[in-house]
Each structure stands twice: as C-alpha cells, then as structure tokens.
Design a protein around this motif. Structure first.
Motif, PDB file in Angstrom:
ATOM      1  N   ALA A 146       0.832  -1.200   0.000  1.00 43.46           N
ATOM      2  CA  ALA A 146       0.000   0.000   0.000  1.00 43.46           C
ATOM      3  C   ALA A 146       0.870   1.255   0.000  1.00 43.46           C
ATOM      4  O   ALA A 146       0.563   2.234  -0.688  1.00 43.46           O
ATOM      5  CB  ALA A 146      -0.933  -0.011   1.203  1.00 43.46           C
ATOM      6  N   SER A 150       0.827   4.073  -2.922  1.00 47.48           N
ATOM      7  CA  SER A 150       0.560   5.445  -2.544  1.00 47.48           C
ATOM      8  C   SER A 150       1.702   6.368  -3.001  1.00 47.48           C
ATOM      9  O   SER A 150       1.470   7.447  -3.557  1.00 47.48           O
ATOM     10  CB  SER A 150       0.366   5.484  -1.028  1.00 47.48           C
ATOM     11  OG  SER A 150       0.469   6.765  -0.519  1.00 47.48           O
ATOM     12  N   ARG A 154       1.530   9.437  -5.842  1.00 46.17           N
ATOM     13  CA  ARG A 154       2.066  10.776  -5.537  1.00 46.17           C
ATOM     14  C   ARG A 154       3.064  11.221  -6.578  1.00 46.17           C
ATOM     15  O   ARG A 154       3.035  12.344  -7.068  1.00 46.17           O
ATOM     16  CB  ARG A 154       2.806  10.734  -4.199  1.00 46.17           C
ATOM     17  CG  ARG A 154       1.971  11.129  -3.022  1.00 46.17           C
ATOM     18  CD  ARG A 154       2.802  10.995  -1.774  1.00 46.17           C
ATOM     19  NE  ARG A 154       2.963  12.283  -1.140  1.00 46.17           N
ATOM     20  CZ  ARG A 154       2.688  12.502   0.154  1.00 46.17           C
ATOM     21  NH1 ARG A 154       2.253  11.540   0.905  1.00 46.17           N
ATOM     22  NH2 ARG A 154       2.861  13.686   0.695  1.00 46.17           N
ATOM     23  N   ASP A 157       1.499  11.734 -10.000  1.00 47.40           N
ATOM     24  CA  ASP A 157       0.524  12.806  -9.940  1.00 47.40           C
ATOM     25  C   ASP A 157       1.162  14.195 -10.009  1.00 47.40           C
ATOM     26  O   ASP A 157       0.617  15.099 -10.630  1.00 47.40           O
ATOM     27  CB  ASP A 157      -0.299  12.663  -8.654  1.00 47.40           C
ATOM     28  CG  ASP A 157      -1.619  13.401  -8.714  1.00 47.40           C
ATOM     29  OD1 ASP A 157      -2.389  13.122  -9.655  1.00 47.40           O
ATOM     30  OD2 ASP A 157      -1.869  14.263  -7.854  1.00 47.40           O
ATOM     31  N   ILE A 429      -2.206   5.600 -12.407  1.00 46.28           N
ATOM     32  CA  ILE A 429      -2.548   6.329 -11.183  1.00 46.28           C
ATOM     33  C   ILE A 429      -3.913   5.818 -10.713  1.00 46.28           C
ATOM     34  O   ILE A 429      -4.875   5.823 -11.458  1.00 46.28           O
ATOM     35  CB  ILE A 429      -2.619   7.848 -11.430  1.00 46.28           C
ATOM     36  CG1 ILE A 429      -1.243   8.365 -11.888  1.00 46.28           C
ATOM     37  CG2 ILE A 429      -3.087   8.576 -10.167  1.00 46.28           C
ATOM     38  CD1 ILE A 429      -1.213   9.858 -12.144  1.00 46.28           C
ATOM     39  N   THR A 430      -3.953   5.349  -9.484  1.00 47.07           N
ATOM     40  CA  THR A 430      -5.201   4.804  -8.947  1.00 47.07           C
ATOM     41  C   THR A 430      -5.882   5.854  -8.109  1.00 47.07           C
ATOM     42  O   THR A 430      -5.330   6.327  -7.127  1.00 47.07           O
ATOM     43  CB  THR A 430      -4.908   3.586  -8.054  1.00 47.07           C
ATOM     44  OG1 THR A 430      -3.905   2.805  -8.684  1.00 47.07           O
ATOM     45  CG2 THR A 430      -6.151   2.765  -7.868  1.00 47.07           C
ATOM     46  N   ARG A 431      -7.059   6.208  -8.507  1.00 50.02           N
ATOM     47  CA  ARG A 431      -7.838   7.144  -7.701  1.00 50.02           C
ATOM     48  C   ARG A 431      -8.801   6.377  -6.808  1.00 50.02           C
ATOM     49  O   ARG A 431      -8.912   5.166  -6.898  1.00 50.02           O
ATOM     50  CB  ARG A 431      -8.627   8.074  -8.655  1.00 50.02           C
ATOM     51  CG  ARG A 431      -7.709   9.001  -9.427  1.00 50.02           C
ATOM     52  CD  ARG A 431      -7.515  10.249  -8.600  1.00 50.02           C
ATOM     53  NE  ARG A 431      -6.366  11.020  -9.050  1.00 50.02           N
ATOM     54  CZ  ARG A 431      -6.459  12.183  -9.681  1.00 50.02           C
ATOM     55  NH1 ARG A 431      -7.623  12.697  -9.961  1.00 50.02           N
ATOM     56  NH2 ARG A 431      -5.374  12.837 -10.023  1.00 50.02           N
ATOM     57  N   THR A 432      -9.521   7.106  -6.004  1.00 47.54           N
ATOM     58  CA  THR A 432     -10.523   6.478  -5.157  1.00 47.54           C
ATOM     59  C   THR A 432     -11.615   5.866  -6.032  1.00 47.54           C
ATOM     60  O   THR A 432     -11.941   6.414  -7.072  1.00 47.54           O
ATOM     61  CB  THR A 432     -11.118   7.543  -4.224  1.00 47.54           C
ATOM     62  OG1 THR A 432     -10.042   8.287  -3.689  1.00 47.54           O
ATOM     63  CG2 THR A 432     -11.898   6.916  -3.101  1.00 47.54           C
ATOM     64  N   PRO A 433     -12.158   4.700  -5.617  1.00 44.76           N
ATOM     65  CA  PRO A 433     -13.187   4.053  -6.425  1.00 44.76           C
ATOM     66  C   PRO A 433     -14.336   4.991  -6.769  1.00 44.76           C
ATOM     67  O   PRO A 433     -14.699   5.849  -5.973  1.00 44.76           O
ATOM     68  CB  PRO A 433     -13.677   2.918  -5.520  1.00 44.76           C
ATOM     69  CG  PRO A 433     -12.553   2.628  -4.613  1.00 44.76           C
ATOM     70  CD  PRO A 433     -11.812   3.913  -4.424  1.00 44.76           C
ATOM     71  N   SER A 434     -14.937   4.759  -7.938  1.00 40.39           N
ATOM     72  CA  SER A 434     -15.975   5.668  -8.420  1.00 40.39           C
ATOM     73  C   SER A 434     -17.271   5.552  -7.627  1.00 40.39           C
ATOM     74  O   SER A 434     -18.109   6.422  -7.695  1.00 40.39           O
ATOM     75  CB  SER A 434     -16.250   5.413  -9.894  1.00 40.39           C
ATOM     76  OG  SER A 434     -16.706   4.094 -10.083  1.00 40.39           O
ATOM     77  N   HIS A 435     -17.410   4.458  -6.865  1.00 35.98           N
ATOM     78  CA  HIS A 435     -18.658   4.345  -6.105  1.00 35.98           C
ATOM     79  C   HIS A 435     -18.592   5.058  -4.760  1.00 35.98           C
ATOM     80  O   HIS A 435     -19.554   5.077  -4.017  1.00 35.98           O
ATOM     81  CB  HIS A 435     -19.034   2.879  -5.893  1.00 35.98           C
ATOM     82  CG  HIS A 435     -17.987   2.110  -5.152  1.00 35.98           C
ATOM     83  ND1 HIS A 435     -16.967   1.448  -5.792  1.00 35.98           N
ATOM     84  CD2 HIS A 435     -17.772   1.934  -3.823  1.00 35.98           C
ATOM     85  CE1 HIS A 435     -16.195   0.875  -4.881  1.00 35.98           C
ATOM     86  NE2 HIS A 435     -16.648   1.167  -3.697  1.00 35.98           N
ATOM     87  N   PRO A 437     -18.668   8.237  -2.404  1.00 35.58           N
ATOM     88  CA  PRO A 437     -19.205   9.593  -2.517  1.00 35.58           C
ATOM     89  C   PRO A 437     -18.054  10.581  -2.738  1.00 35.58           C
ATOM     90  O   PRO A 437     -16.938  10.366  -2.262  1.00 35.58           O
ATOM     91  CB  PRO A 437     -19.868   9.820  -1.155  1.00 35.58           C
ATOM     92  CG  PRO A 437     -20.047   8.468  -0.559  1.00 35.58           C
ATOM     93  CD  PRO A 437     -18.992   7.600  -1.133  1.00 35.58           C
ATOM     94  N   ARG A 441     -13.450  11.132  -1.675  1.00 35.59           N
ATOM     95  CA  ARG A 441     -12.388  10.830  -2.649  1.00 35.59           C
ATOM     96  C   ARG A 441     -11.071  11.437  -2.248  1.00 35.59           C
ATOM     97  O   ARG A 441     -11.029  12.521  -1.725  1.00 35.59           O
ATOM     98  CB  ARG A 441     -12.788  11.368  -4.009  1.00 35.59           C
ATOM     99  CG  ARG A 441     -13.887  10.522  -4.583  1.00 35.59           C
ATOM    100  CD  ARG A 441     -14.055  10.788  -6.056  1.00 35.59           C
ATOM    101  NE  ARG A 441     -15.192  10.002  -6.524  1.00 35.59           N
ATOM    102  CZ  ARG A 441     -15.494   9.825  -7.769  1.00 35.59           C
ATOM    103  NH1 ARG A 441     -14.751  10.360  -8.699  1.00 35.59           N
ATOM    104  NH2 ARG A 441     -16.522   9.101  -8.108  1.00 35.59           N
TER     105      ARG A 441
ATOM    106  N   ALA B 146      -9.506   1.723  -9.997  1.00 32.41           N
ATOM    107  CA  ALA B 146      -9.701   1.802  -8.553  1.00 32.41           C
ATOM    108  C   ALA B 146     -10.877   0.931  -8.118  1.00 32.41           C
ATOM    109  O   ALA B 146     -10.816   0.264  -7.081  1.00 32.41           O
ATOM    110  CB  ALA B 146      -9.928   3.257  -8.135  1.00 32.41           C
ATOM    111  N   ASP B 147     -11.945   0.918  -8.924  1.00 32.47           N
ATOM    112  CA  ASP B 147     -13.080   0.036  -8.633  1.00 32.47           C
ATOM    113  C   ASP B 147     -12.619  -1.414  -8.581  1.00 32.47           C
ATOM    114  O   ASP B 147     -12.974  -2.163  -7.671  1.00 32.47           O
ATOM    115  CB  ASP B 147     -14.141   0.128  -9.737  1.00 32.47           C
ATOM    116  CG  ASP B 147     -14.860   1.457  -9.770  1.00 32.47           C
ATOM    117  OD1 ASP B 147     -14.832   2.160  -8.754  1.00 32.47           O
ATOM    118  OD2 ASP B 147     -15.442   1.784 -10.813  1.00 32.47           O
ATOM    119  N   THR B 430      -4.573  -5.006  -0.731  1.00 35.56           N
ATOM    120  CA  THR B 430      -3.916  -3.739  -0.451  1.00 35.56           C
ATOM    121  C   THR B 430      -4.628  -3.043   0.688  1.00 35.56           C
ATOM    122  O   THR B 430      -5.805  -2.750   0.590  1.00 35.56           O
ATOM    123  CB  THR B 430      -3.973  -2.825  -1.688  1.00 35.56           C
ATOM    124  OG1 THR B 430      -3.704  -3.618  -2.830  1.00 35.56           O
ATOM    125  CG2 THR B 430      -2.964  -1.718  -1.577  1.00 35.56           C
TER     126      THR B 430
END
Lengths: 441, 441
Positions: A146, A150, A154, A157, A429-435, A437, A441, B146-147, B430
């Motif tokens: 992790a 991360s 960074r 990004d 680049i992994t963002r927060t999951p789309s589901h 809220p 994020r 990410a999902d 992760t």
C-alpha cells in the motif's frame, strides 16, 4: 443452501488436534517467518502463521513498484498458496494485539486467542520519524504494498499537476523531490526517480520537461551508503551526481510541512518528500513485557530465543544479536532468512529428540546496493564491485531470489521491456473508487 | 536550481500556436476518444486530450483485475506515452467541470479554460443505482481501475475473515456473493468468482471450503445475456448452473443494506454485493445545456455531431444514434472505437478541403460474452458459437485487442500460468498505507 462446516477451531486444543501435537505460532510472514515455517518440518506439529497482510513481500524490489517499473503482484506471493500443500500449516490474516506469556496464547484482532507451545516472532521493523508523527503523512516511507502504490500515485501525480500548472514557482516546487536518508533505500529511490523522470517521462509532456526535475538526497551523516566501505560510498556519490541528484550530507531534517522540508538549516520547497531514514522494531518488547534495547529491539540468546524462555524465539529486524565480529547483526533480509531457517530446524530437531544445536551464525554472502543508471555497488568480503558489473550481479541475484517462477517470468519481461524501451509498465494512477461519494475521494 | 521553463500555455491562442492552427479538444480517452485522436492526423492542428485518469483502460478485461487474475497495469496504458511521438497532441489529466459553448472553451478543474475550434466528447457512461445512491457504497460496480482493486480487496478479504470466523452463520454470510445484473459484466463476474473460489482458493484454507461458496446472480429480466439470442442465453444459463451459480431471474433488487440484498421479495444475507445493472451517460447533456434522452444520452446527427453544431461531436456511450436496423446502437467498446475513428477522419477530411463524408455506419463484427469454466458464447451475424470454441475465440480476440505488446506478453504469461496451475497472480490485498494514522485506515 451450501453447508459451510466449521473445520476445527482457531484454538486447536488437545481435543481437536491429535494428542501430543506440538503447536507452533509464527507471527509475521516476511523473510524470517516465511523461512522458519518452510524449514519447520516434523511429525505431529501444527503451525499457525499470522500476518496482517495476505502476502509475502519481496521488499528489495518494492522501490520498483513505487517508481512504476513493476506491479505489486509481481513481487508479492499469497502466503496461503505457498503453504497449500502443507496441511499442518494454517494461515491467518489478522492483527496481533497481545501475547499472554503465562497462558501461552497469542491474542489476535483484540478478541480471539491462539494457543502455542512454541512461539516464533518475526514481525520485522517499521519506519520511525524520530518522534515527529506529523511528518509521517507528509514524508511517507516504503514498507508495504500500500505504501508503494501510494508513493507511486504521488510521484506520477505531481508531473500531471505540473503539466497543468500556470504558476512557474509552483511548477518548480511540484517537480522537486526530496529523499530523506541516504542508505540503500534512499539511494535506490533517488536513482529510480531520476531514471523515471529522465528516461521514461521526458518525452511524454508538452509544457514541462521531466528531465529537469530536481532530486535532493539528504542525510544527517557525512556519506551515502554508510554501511558500505568508504570507497564504495564515494563511488555511489559520484554516480548519483552524474544522475543529476543533489547530495546534501551532514544535513539532518529539522522540519517537514505541507510546502517542503528544512534540512541542514536550508528550506527546500517540494511537494514529494520520501522518508528512508530511521526504523524501529514493531511492539514485540511491549507484547512480551520485556525491556527493549535501542529502537525497540529485543535482545536474544545465541540460539535466537528470548532469555529465560526457550519456547519463544525472536528473529529478523525485531531481534538484537551480535555477529561473529561482536557487532550487532544488521537489519537485512538475509539475516532474517537465515535466522528463520535456523530456528525452524532447531525446533524440528528439538521435537525430533532434543539434540543440542550450535548457536546461530550469520553467513554474510555480501551486500549490494542499487544506484540507478545501470549502476550498483557491492561488497563480498574484501572483494568490491561497482558500476555495470555490480548492476548485472544485482539483477541476477534479485531475480533468482524471487520465490515464484511466475513472478520471475513477469519481472523478467518487464525488465527486458524497460531496458529496451525505457518504458515503464506500471504507470497507472489509482484514484478512489468511483462508487465512493465525492467527499470521500 | 534547475530552471523549469513554462512551455506555451494551457490556452494555446493564435499568438502562441502558428497562425491558422485548428484546435481540437477530445474529452475522454477511452475506446472512443483514444481512436479519435489516433485517427485525427492533419497539418496545422493542435489536439488536447483531457481525461480524469492518466490511462487508457481495456475495460473488457477489468473483471479479471477484480478477480485477481491480472494486475491493473496489464490492461492500462499511460495515455501520454501512446501519444509521445505526436508533438501536436497535449494530454491533460484533469476533471472537466463545464463547457462554454458560446466562448468555445472547456473548463477544467473549475478554474482553467481550454479553447477549442472542434470538440469531441467521448466521456462514456457511469453506473447508475436507479436513484438509490446509498446502494453504491454497499454494491460497488466495476468501471475504473480503482473500482477493480477495491472489489478485489473486498473479494479476497471475505475469505480471510471467514477463515477467522467462529460463528457459522456469519461464515455463511461472508461466503455468499450476490451479483446484480445478468448482462455480460454480471455473467463474467459471477463466473470468475466461481473459478476463483473453486479452482484457485479451494486448497488454500483450513477451516473453510471456498468451493462451497454461494454465488447468486439476479436480474429483473427473464433471462441472462438478454442482448444475445435466446438460444445463447439458455446455453449460458445452463453453464452458469454447472459452475454452481444460483440464477434468480425476474428478481429485481428491492433493497441493499449492510447485511445483504432483497431481490424478488427474498432476502439474501451476503457481505459482497456487486452491481452490474444499469448505466447512464456522464453529464454531457448538462455541460452542453441540451435535453438528454433516456439515461442521459445525447441524440446526435448521422455524422455524430450535435444537432445544429457541426463543431461538436459526441461518440460512444454518451451518444444516442440509431443503427442501420433503426434500433439504437449498443453501448459497446466497438461502437465507440468505430465512431472515434470515423469522427477523427471526418475532422481531418474537413480540414483538408471539406469533402462531404458519408454518415457513420456501425460494422457489427459480432459479440462475445465470457461465462467462465473455459466457456463463452458468441454471435457473428447468424453464426452462433458456444462453449470452449467460443472461449478460445474470446481469448484470442481480447489478446489481439490489447494495444501494447508489453501488456500482451504479460497477460499471455499470466493466462498460460493460470491455465496450467489454476493459480492467480494478482492476489495481493492492499491495505491503507502504513504512514496513515490508524483512525484513517
């Protein structure tokens, strides 16, 4: 409805296990715990391996995950799949929350108890920010998968943000990287960031020039790779400077905030700061109720057992033990691995009839450190190796040390590809999951 | 200090770009936007590709990332590296926040403006939970990297928790999986969960039997794979039942909470619920200030342009256009890809001298759906394919469609490995980075 029957219990008592079964609990499935469980083969035993993750991680290549050269799955193995064909081994993914030495039980997740006859502690070390916990968020370190993902997010990004920035001062700050600590991890991180920026990313942007990044490697000591001979440190310093890395020696970190770092009295404005400085042992000493040595280490007997407790062993980074030269053994994967194998065989021998075993002796096969730019340094006894030959040796050894053949093949494909094209295969680049809220994020 | 000079500006005006340069902005780098930018080659153009991620994702294999067969990097390509050798293309990782149609500018990140002469919108679709936004957190869908990583963590984590559980009712709940929606995505997810549990995980645990998981696939309609001919739907239903998957047809979802799902009037206790039901278009209609059709789609002319605006094109899942048979074109990657290529060539032709171009015509090469257990279904015009032959065709086509040779090689190694050993290479769970404070984990 499928019937999922409960097989045995978490606390295999004499009633559920065949009578006379010796219960061993191994905490931590890194280099030490993994090789202990592998080496511990005997009749009538039951081994419980407890780790907070589900994988054994090949940490020496973790910096390549952080710098987008490899995927995390290439260097991590599911612990349970490795022990699949050993039915006497049970793997639990859980957090150890305490040890009841009198009752001989390990407490996991604050609730369940796992009884033991022999306990092997191989919990390793964690990074320490010298008491400045708020630095941890600003200057993350590299210890887990992790962490690596991360750091990678960074790192990649900031280039994206710099390409969008219309403020030259902010662009410069975004494109400045500070690595704190010039040991092997700091040196390989700085070198890998240089390679990523100069080789892989440079032609991918239109408004910024990634090859013009500023990479600062600072250390409180007076040379890089201080555990190596001075000659190799000097060689590494020259190579790092060739890679465009600014060395700041005798420059201890005084502060880290949202805008950058203060080191050796000077402020460096930077968005990305990576911590590769101090480590300390996990809370083994407090679990055991013993007085720790420096950095939380627990002193062990020459057979790696806790003084006065021949049924408890501590191996790897969490243990303090002197080598043949009287100096403390270093916190290296190879030490942990050899201690794990030693303790595994010792326990097996004891169960097999109680032969006395010789004290642990570390066989030092040598040490290598990657610099970057197809260059490394190595010492093998009195024999020193630098530059490209050291890099080749480093690459071969690390490939051979990877446990799984699949991982070996994939890493090999990735390395050949990178070597031929300067491309990096793991630049997502992994963002927060789309589901999630938006506000989370 | 390295000087990072600011090259040009985000808003390339006539003054910074050579005079007469035609500025094209492509929003979205999925199948549609990617192929539009690839096809759009002409003199004196400047293309800005804007995407909220840094990668082009091969979505048809995303379910294999979610079910631990592939790493995300195997199926994602950095957008900028693909366009590296096209200096007229600038890639920006940013969020589009509005379109100023009068001023002909795209607003990104709520701040910066990117002017255009021609605008191509290829923003795709997002999942829709039929207005029940709180379901989204309980029943995540599969759209982004990410999902997929989040689903994979959930999926692998429940087995770990079940192995630790001492409550048989909770164990059963943890080992129950519900997939909502029996279209191609739902069917392949259900099949892949079955493969993962039966083949890969089964011998890895000591207290639970992963092969005894319960997998429920429910749909409000009366058959699986409703977009395929009835015969293929029936075949798929039989194969799914062979894989041990419970089909619940005519069972619309009524509620999803922390303990499970209510579908078709019946409660199913489950920890993992996956959403593969409805999608809707991204907010293209509201950006453009036009009236959307059903699910947020924007109706376009036969040349994919917005009615009355020959300088704005909408392609892929966000566009509503009838095919040769009068029925709306489906939301498939192949439609988006062909529309992208068509629009790219149309714009290039227009800039080259303004030839009239024939309306867009979708060439339907056929459609395949993976079931699992070395089985798939496919229709190619009147020709139907089922079982292992369809699976082979599916595998070859998907391998060939992967853009990068590196990705192709790595996926190939992973697939061969999995086929030979039932192993899965991407089983890492992760967790939150270790430098995060505990209360944020």
């Amino acid at each position: 409805m499928t019937d999922i029957s409960n097989q045995g219990g978490l606390s295999p008592q004499a009633s559920t296990l065949p009578s006379g079964t010796h219960r061993i609990v191994v905490i931590g499935a890194g280099f030490g715990g993994f090789s202990a469980a592998r080496a511990l083969k005997a009749a009538k035993i039951h081994i419980t391996v407890i780790d907070r993750t589900n994988h054994n991680l090949f940490q020496p290549l973790l910096y390549q995950v952080a710098t987008a050269a490899l995927s995390s799955n290439d260097i991590a193995l599911p612990i349970r799949s490795v022990f699949r064909s050993r039915p006497e081994i049970m793997v639990l993914m859980a957090e150890v929350t305490g040890i009841d030495r009198a009752g001989k039980r390990v407490e996991i997740d604050g609730a369940t108890a796992v009884p033991y006859d022999t306990l092997i502690l191989a919990t390793g070390s964690v990074y320490s920010w010298f008491g400045h916990d708020r630095w941890a968020v600003r200057a993350p370190a590299l210890k887990t998968v992790a962490d690596a993902l991360s750091l990678r997010n960074r790192l990649l990004d900031v280039f994206e943000r710099a390409e969008l920035s219309e403020d030259p001062v902010e662009t410069t700050r975004l494109m400045t990287f500070v690595v704190v600590g010039a040991g092997p991890t700091g040196v390989e991180m700085a070198g890998a960031i240089a390679e990523l920026s100069h080789n892989t990313l440079d032609r991918d942007f239109r408004r910024i020039h990634p090859s013009r990044v500023r990479i600062v490697l600072c250390d409180a000591g007076d040379r890089v790779l201080a555990s190596f001979p001075k000659r190799l440190s000097d060689y590494a310093a020259r190579r790092l400077e060739t890679l465009g890395i600014e060395l700041r020696l005798n420059a201890g970190v005084e502060d880290i905030d949202a805008r950058g770092v203060v080191a050796g009295g000077q402020r460096i404005d930077a968005e990305c700061v990576f911590w590769a400085a101090g480590t300390k042992a996990t809370p083994v000493a407090s679990w055991l109720g013993v007085q720790p040595e420096r950095n939380g280490l627990v002193r062990v007997e020459p057979d790696c057992s806790l003084p006065g407790h021949p049924d408890i062993f501590i191996i790897g980074d969490a243990a303090s033990l002197a080598g043949a030269d009287g100096k403390p053994l270093p916190g290296l994967g190879s030490v942990a691995k050899q201690q794990g194998k030693y303790v595994g065989k010792l326990v097996a021998a004891r169960l097999g009839g109680g032969h006395r075993v010789a004290p642990f002796r570390y066989r030092n096969w040598g040490e290598l450190a990657m610099i970057g730019g197809s260059s490394a340094v190595g010492k093998f006894g009195r024999f020193h190796l630098t530059g490209f030959p050291a890099w080749v040796v480093w690459s071969i050894i690390h490939l051979l040390l990877l446990v799984s053949a699949r991982n070996r093949t994939v890493v090999y494909v990735n390395w050949i590809w990178a070597w031929l094209t300067y491309g990096r295969g793991a630049r997502v680049i992994t963002r927060t999951p789309s589901h999630m809220p938006d506000d989370q994020r």
